[in-house]
Design a protein around this motif. Structure first.
Motif, mmCIF file in Angstrom:
data_model
loop_
_atom_site.group_PDB
_atom_site.id
_atom_site.type_symbol
_atom_site.label_atom_id
_atom_site.label_comp_id
_atom_site.label_asym_id
_atom_site.label_seq_id
_atom_site.Cartn_x
_atom_site.Cartn_y
_atom_site.Cartn_z
ATOM 1 N N GLU A 2 0.594 -1.132 -0.029
ATOM 2 C CA GLU A 2 0.146 -0.229 0.041
ATOM 3 C C GLU A 2 0.799 1.392 -0.029
ATOM 4 O OE1 GLU A 2 -2.839 -1.088 2.975
ATOM 5 O OE2 GLU A 2 -3.646 -2.419 1.191
ATOM 6 N N ARG A 6 -0.666 4.966 -0.952
ATOM 7 C CA ARG A 6 -0.811 6.114 -0.121
ATOM 8 C C ARG A 6 -0.129 7.323 -0.545
ATOM 9 N NH1 ARG A 6 0.120 2.471 5.273
ATOM 10 N NH2 ARG A 6 -1.893 1.853 5.598
ATOM 11 N N ASP A 7 0.966 7.072 -1.337
ATOM 12 C CA ASP A 7 1.589 8.208 -1.925
ATOM 13 C C ASP A 7 0.780 9.042 -2.785
ATOM 14 O OD1 ASP A 7 3.844 7.666 -0.221
ATOM 15 O OD2 ASP A 7 5.132 7.014 -2.015
ATOM 16 N N ASP A 52 -2.341 8.964 -2.853
ATOM 17 C CA ASP A 52 -3.675 9.618 -1.976
ATOM 18 C C ASP A 52 -3.245 10.888 -1.822
ATOM 19 O OD1 ASP A 52 -6.119 8.526 -0.703
ATOM 20 O OD2 ASP A 52 -4.954 9.258 0.967
ATOM 21 N N ILE A 53 -2.160 11.169 -1.188
ATOM 22 C CA ILE A 53 -2.169 12.701 -0.689
ATOM 23 C C ILE A 53 -2.194 13.447 -1.938
ATOM 24 C CG2 ILE A 53 0.419 12.312 -0.255
ATOM 25 C CD1 ILE A 53 -2.064 14.473 1.732
ATOM 26 N N ALA A 54 -1.417 13.051 -3.144
ATOM 27 C CA ALA A 54 -1.223 13.780 -4.198
ATOM 28 C C ALA A 54 -2.679 14.465 -4.543
ATOM 29 C CB ALA A 54 -0.685 13.143 -5.276
ATOM 30 N N THR A 55 -3.698 13.776 -4.578
ATOM 31 C CA THR A 55 -5.026 14.152 -4.878
ATOM 32 C C THR A 55 -5.505 15.399 -3.987
ATOM 33 O OG1 THR A 55 -6.356 12.599 -3.174
ATOM 34 C CG2 THR A 55 -5.727 12.004 -5.683
ATOM 35 N N PHE A 56 -5.031 15.494 -2.995
ATOM 36 C CA PHE A 56 -5.507 16.587 -1.987
ATOM 37 C C PHE A 56 -4.462 17.624 -2.161
ATOM 38 C CE2 PHE A 56 -7.401 12.918 -0.071
ATOM 39 C CZ PHE A 56 -8.775 13.492 -0.096
ATOM 40 N N MET A 57 -3.645 17.837 -3.021
ATOM 41 C CA MET A 57 -2.575 19.118 -2.921
ATOM 42 C C MET A 57 -3.144 19.932 -4.164
ATOM 43 S SD MET A 57 0.921 17.562 -1.999
ATOM 44 C CE MET A 57 1.695 16.300 -3.247
#
Ligand SMILES: Nc1ncnc2c1ncn2[C@@H]1O[C@H](COP(=O)(O)OP(=O)(O)OP(=O)(O)O)[C@@H](O)[C@H]1O
Ligand SMILES: [Mg+2]
Lengths: 376, 278
Positions: free
Chosen positions: B264, B268-269, B271-276
């Protein structure tokens, strides 16, 4: 470790976008203020919120938690929340969690149930509990009364050990309560009776009240609090530790092995301690009569003997036996149906005392009514 | 029914060809409330083999094992041992079946009020008419097999986790069962003791032909003891077969599990990209 390029900071022109600038410290102390400030920004109903993290020099989990919470609140209100200017270490930290699943809005269940469903939800567990205890009682009765005829005697050694724990353990407190209650009852009777110079009848009052009601009830309540609760706790933690399952798996019936000895021991203990209670309480009354009311011990004993009837004594014994069996069955039954760890054990322990005492009073009422109806 | 008779009735089949369909699990489903733990499991365990169940934590291995012993009722499906459906047996028949099986629980499940020796002696005392002293003799022998004789008189509360586990194994083999279940026998043991437990499992299997079902996370241990392996994912059997077959399975998830690869991290890496903010 991450192939991500950090987005370049740039001016935001969109008027429906709110911007929150984080201070240099994003830690445990700053988190509450951060959450509150972001929530205030949500109040102006922006379409998008950008959290600017360029200034942040140090952060901890609580600080990141504040961001996650802001994102969750944003998601709940339909506001798009974006982070800007994250340092490399912050991106690394975020790579340990999945923000997407963390901020997923939890499904809310409606708690407004209609009255019928509510009553059902409240009574069903009660009915289930009664069914469970009933089944266990049947099992215990089978192994106490039927199994001996099939060559499987009750475990004598275990019964003796349980009896020792229940009866011997409770003996000091029962003696103390009995003696003090005997004194108190005698005193109360004396205060009333001496107005008519009828002090000698305090022997009747103490004797009859102790033998028919107070002795069996007090003994049963002490044992419910001491042994009933301890049985519930013991069996409950055995359920939690899978010990009951292990017994079943080994072909050992936990009812026969654990419950039946406890139930028998409690039956015997309440009857035995009840008789001891009666004697000691009457002794207390006698002592008060001799010391304060100037009644000769011989006269007190003679008066007591005229007051007591064998039928009452027999009923009291029978009652005590049923009390004891009831305490045993309730404690073990609630213990065996424990679910959910140590909290469940605690609940079973409390409930066993409450339910035992309640049932003791009900049984007492049934006995007294039955006896009076038979006599009249 | 005496212990001796039962011991003699054991199939002595070290070199015997494994018999298919000894334990058959069909469409087994189980859920706790809304949470589905087992979702249509089918298994076929052969007589006399060591069958290893593997899978990530929380995927339902212990629950599976409890069903195999008839300790938990499924919401659907059946477990059939030698033609007997475990969940439709009368209590007395179920008891007879259980006396042929031994189960070493994940947490030990020793009776806290009895010493280790008495714990091991308990199944013998309750189910055989052997003399009390002789029962203790056998119990001591079983304790020695798991290297725990020195702790015979201790209470379970004063054992370490690994010692509890070994005591539970000694208790499980007390009645010389035909079928043995081990729930993570080597978890929490040091490498040497774990190897000893593995060795014990293999020996019991070879010498007495005991059908052995082992739940484990421990790949080297599975490698060493297994005849056949099943890998569980989310309450389903993702792969089952001879261990070589499973070791070289095509499925990506199983390969990751066997080769201890983290899945995972990349996910997970991303995942955070979509919030930047861009
Ligand atoms: N009594 C229970 N009540 C509710 N849920 C349970 C109960 N027992 C187990 N579960 C759930 O069932 C799932 C499977 O549990 P199980 O103990 O079988 O896992 P496992 O594969 O043995 O895991 P591990 O390898 O960690 O021992 C878990 O997600 C757990 O939350
Ligand atoms: Mg498990």
């Amino acid at each position: 470790m991450t192939g991500l390029t950090l987005p370049p900071p740039g001016p935001l022109s969109d008027p429906s976008t709110a911007v929150f600038e984080c201070a240099s410290e994003l830690d445990r102390h700053a988190a509450p203020d951060t959450i509150a400030a972001i929530d205030r920004l949500f109040a102006s109903e922006p379409r998008k919120l950008v959290v600017d993290l360029r200034q942040v020099e140090s952060f901890d989990s609580a600080g990141i938690g504040a961001l996650v919470q802001a994102m969750r609140h944003g998601r709940e209100r339909g506001v798009e929340v974006k982070l800007r200017g994250m340092s490399k270490s912050m991106v690394d930290f975020f790579s340990l969690v999945r923000v997407g699943s963390l901020t997923e809005p939890g499904e809310r269940r409606s708690i407004d149930l209609d009255p019928v469903t509510r009553i059902g939800a409240a009574t069903l567990p009660l009915l289930e509990m009664m069914a469970d205890i009933g089944r266990m009682t049947a099992g215990a009765a089978r192994s106490i009364f039927l199994d001996p005829f099939r060559g499987r005697m009750l475990r004598f050694d275990r019964t003796v050990r349980e009896l020792d724990q229940a009866a011997n353990g409770a003996l000091p407190i029962v003696l103390l309560i009995a003696f003090l209650l005997g004194l108190i009852l005698a005193m109360q009777a004396w205060v009333q009776l001496r107005l008519w110079g009828a002090e000698i009848f305090m022997a009747d009052m103490v004797g009859v009240s102790v033998m028919t009601e107070i002795g069996p009830l007090m003994t049963a309540i002490v044992l419910a609090a001491r042994s009933g609760s301890s049985n519930a706790a013991q069996l409950g933690s055995m359920v939690v530790g899978e010990e009951i399952d292990a017994l079943r798996q080994m072909g050992v019936d936990p009812i026969r092995f654990l419950v039946a000895p406890k139930v028998v021991a409690l039956g015997i203990a309440v009857v035995g301690l009840g008789v001891v209670f009666d004697l000691v309480a009457m002794g207390g009354g006698l002592l008060f009569g001799f010391g304060v009311a100037d009644i000769e011990p011989y006269a007190y004993v003679a008066q007591t003997r005229t007051a007591l009837h064998f039928a009452d004594f027999a009923v009291a014994l029978a009652k005590s036996l049923v009390f004891g069996l009831c305490i045993g069955v309730v404690g073990c039954g609630l213990g065996l149906r424990v679910k959910g760890g140590s909290e469940g054990v605690g609940r079973a322990t409390t409930n066993s005392v409450v339910l035992s005492i309640f049932l003791i009073i009900i049984i007492d009422a049934i006995f007294v009514t039955g006896q009076r109806m038979l006599l009249s | 029914m005496s212990w001796r008779k039962e011991a003699l009735a054991q199939p002595q089949c070290p070199g015997l060809h494994p018999e298919a369909g000894f334990i058959r699990v069909e469409g087994l489903g189980m859920s706790f409330g809304d949470r589905i733990v087992l979702d249509g499991v089918d298994l076929d365990i052969h007589r006399g083999e060591v069958f290893v169940i593997m899978g990530p934590s929380g995927c339902g291995k212990t629950t599976m094992m409890r069903h195999l012993c008839g300790l938990t009722r499924p919401t659907r499906g059946s477990v059939v041992i030698e033609g007997q459906d475990v969940f439709s047996l009368a209590p007395s028949e179920l008891r007879t079946l259980r006396l042929r099986t031994g189960l070493a629980f994940q947490g030990g499940a020793l009776l806290g009020s009895l010493s280790v020796l008495e714990n091991v002696a308990l199944p013998l005392r309750e189910n055989t008419d052997l003399d009390g002293e002789f029962v203790l003799e056998i119990a001591r022998m079983k304790l020695e097999m798991v290297g725990l004789l020195h702790a015979a008189d201790l209470l379970p509360a004063s054992l370490s986790g690994g010692m509890k586990k070994r005591a539970a194994i000694a208790r499980a083999i007390a009645l010389d069962p035909e079928i043995l279940f081990f729930d993570e026998p080597s978890a929490g043991l040091d490498p040497v003791t774990a190897a000893e437990v593995d060795n014990l499992i293999c020996k019991l299997n070879q010498v007495f032909g005991i059908t052995t079902i082992v739940v484990t996370h421990d790949l080297p241990s599975a490698q060493c003891i297994a005849d056949r392996v099943a890998v569980f994912f989310d309450g389903r059997v993702a792969a089952v077969g001879e261990k070589e077959h499973v070791w070289h399975h095509q499925d990506e998830r199983i390969r990751d599990f066997i080769e201890r690869r983290m899945r995972e991290a990349d996910e997970r890496d991303m995942d955070i990209a979509t919030f930047m903010a861009m």
